[in-house]
Motif scaffolding. Structure first.
Motif, PDB file in Angstrom:
ATOM      1  N   LEU A 101       0.732  -1.147   0.237  1.00 17.91           N
ATOM      2  CA  LEU A 101      -0.019   0.161   0.005  1.00 17.91           C
ATOM      3  C   LEU A 101       0.800   1.316   0.159  1.00 17.91           C
ATOM      4  O   LEU A 101       1.525   1.418   0.913  1.00 17.91           O
ATOM      5  CB  LEU A 101      -1.053  -0.018   1.149  1.00 17.91           C
ATOM      6  CG  LEU A 101      -1.977   1.280   1.440  1.00 17.91           C
ATOM      7  CD1 LEU A 101      -2.710   1.177   0.150  1.00 17.91           C
ATOM      8  CD2 LEU A 101      -2.491   1.151   2.713  1.00 17.91           C
ATOM      9  N   ASP A 102       0.967   1.950  -0.965  1.00 13.29           N
ATOM     10  CA  ASP A 102       1.792   2.996  -1.285  1.00 13.29           C
ATOM     11  C   ASP A 102       0.863   4.221  -2.009  1.00 13.29           C
ATOM     12  O   ASP A 102       1.331   4.684  -3.090  1.00 13.29           O
ATOM     13  CB  ASP A 102       3.099   2.636  -2.091  1.00 13.29           C
ATOM     14  CG  ASP A 102       4.032   3.713  -2.056  1.00 13.29           C
ATOM     15  OD1 ASP A 102       4.043   4.834  -1.114  1.00 13.29           O
ATOM     16  OD2 ASP A 102       5.170   3.859  -2.886  1.00 13.29           O
ATOM     17  N   ILE A 103       0.160   4.730  -1.294  1.00 13.41           N
ATOM     18  CA  ILE A 103      -0.765   5.838  -1.688  1.00 13.41           C
ATOM     19  C   ILE A 103      -0.227   7.008  -1.058  1.00 13.41           C
ATOM     20  O   ILE A 103      -0.636   6.822   0.267  1.00 13.41           O
ATOM     21  CB  ILE A 103      -2.193   5.549  -1.802  1.00 13.41           C
ATOM     22  CG1 ILE A 103      -2.732   4.260  -2.347  1.00 13.41           C
ATOM     23  CG2 ILE A 103      -3.025   6.813  -2.150  1.00 13.41           C
ATOM     24  CD1 ILE A 103      -3.854   3.571  -2.242  1.00 13.41           C
ATOM     25  N   GLU A 104      -0.202   8.178  -1.439  1.00 13.61           N
ATOM     26  CA  GLU A 104       0.211   9.307  -0.735  1.00 13.61           C
ATOM     27  C   GLU A 104      -0.875   9.990  -0.122  1.00 13.61           C
ATOM     28  O   GLU A 104      -2.150   9.987  -0.694  1.00 13.61           O
ATOM     29  CB  GLU A 104       0.918  10.414  -1.839  1.00 13.61           C
ATOM     30  CG  GLU A 104       1.336  11.687  -1.169  1.00 13.61           C
ATOM     31  CD  GLU A 104       2.028  12.486  -2.012  1.00 13.61           C
ATOM     32  OE1 GLU A 104       1.949  13.852  -1.528  1.00 13.61           O
ATOM     33  OE2 GLU A 104       2.209  12.538  -3.256  1.00 13.61           O
ATOM     34  N   GLY A 105      -0.795  10.218   0.938  1.00 15.60           N
ATOM     35  CA  GLY A 105      -2.082  10.642   1.954  1.00 15.60           C
ATOM     36  C   GLY A 105      -2.848   9.345   2.768  1.00 15.60           C
ATOM     37  O   GLY A 105      -3.792  10.008   3.011  1.00 15.60           O
TER      38      GLY A 105
END
Length: 118
Positions: A101-105
C-alpha cells in the motif's frame, strides 16, 4: 496420575499440530485517508480482500467508513481469522501478489487482537 496423563496427551497433541488448539484472531486495520484518495484506497482494499478471502483460515471481513468528516480514521477494517498463523500465512501470499500500500496521503495501522470478553 490421571491428570498427569491428560496433561501429557494434551502437550503431545499441541506439539504435533499447533493449529489444533489455535485461538481465533481479529485483525483491526485503521486507515487515515485524504478525501481525494478514497477511490484509490477502496480499490486497493478490494484487491487485498480478493486475495485474502481465498486463503485458508479466512472467516470474514467488513470495511467501515466513518460518518464524521473529521475522524482520525476514515476507514476501519475488521477481519476474523481462524488463527494467527493462518493470518500471517495469508498476508505473506498477499504481499507476493500485490504491491505494498503506497498511496500518498494514506496510512494504515493493522494489528491483531484476541477476543477476551463477550
Amino acid at each position: 496420575m490421571k491428570s498427569l496423563i491428560k496433561r501429557t496427551i494434551t502437550l503431545s497433541l499441541l506439539s504435533v499440530n499447533p493449529l489444533l488448539f489455535a485461538q481465533p484472531v481479529v485483525l483491526i486495520n485503521t486507515f487515515s485517508v485524504e478525501a481525494s484518495k478514497d477511490a484509490e484506497t477502496l480499490a486497493y482494499w478490494e484487491s487485498a480482500r480478493d486475495v485474502l478471502v481465498e486463503q485458508p483460515g479466512y472467516i470474514s471481513t467488513t470495511l467501515h467508513r466513518s460518518l464524521s468528516a473529521d475522524a482520525t480514521y476514515r476507514y476501519v477494517n475488521v477481519a476474523n481469522w481462524e488463527s494467527q498463523k493462518h493470518f500471517l500465512d495469508a498476508i505473506s501470499v498477499m504481499r507476493n501478489e500485490l504491491p505494498a500500500l503506497d498511496i500518498e496521503g494514506v496510512t494504515a495501522d493493522p494489528n491483531l487482537y484476541e477476543v477476551i470478553r463477550h
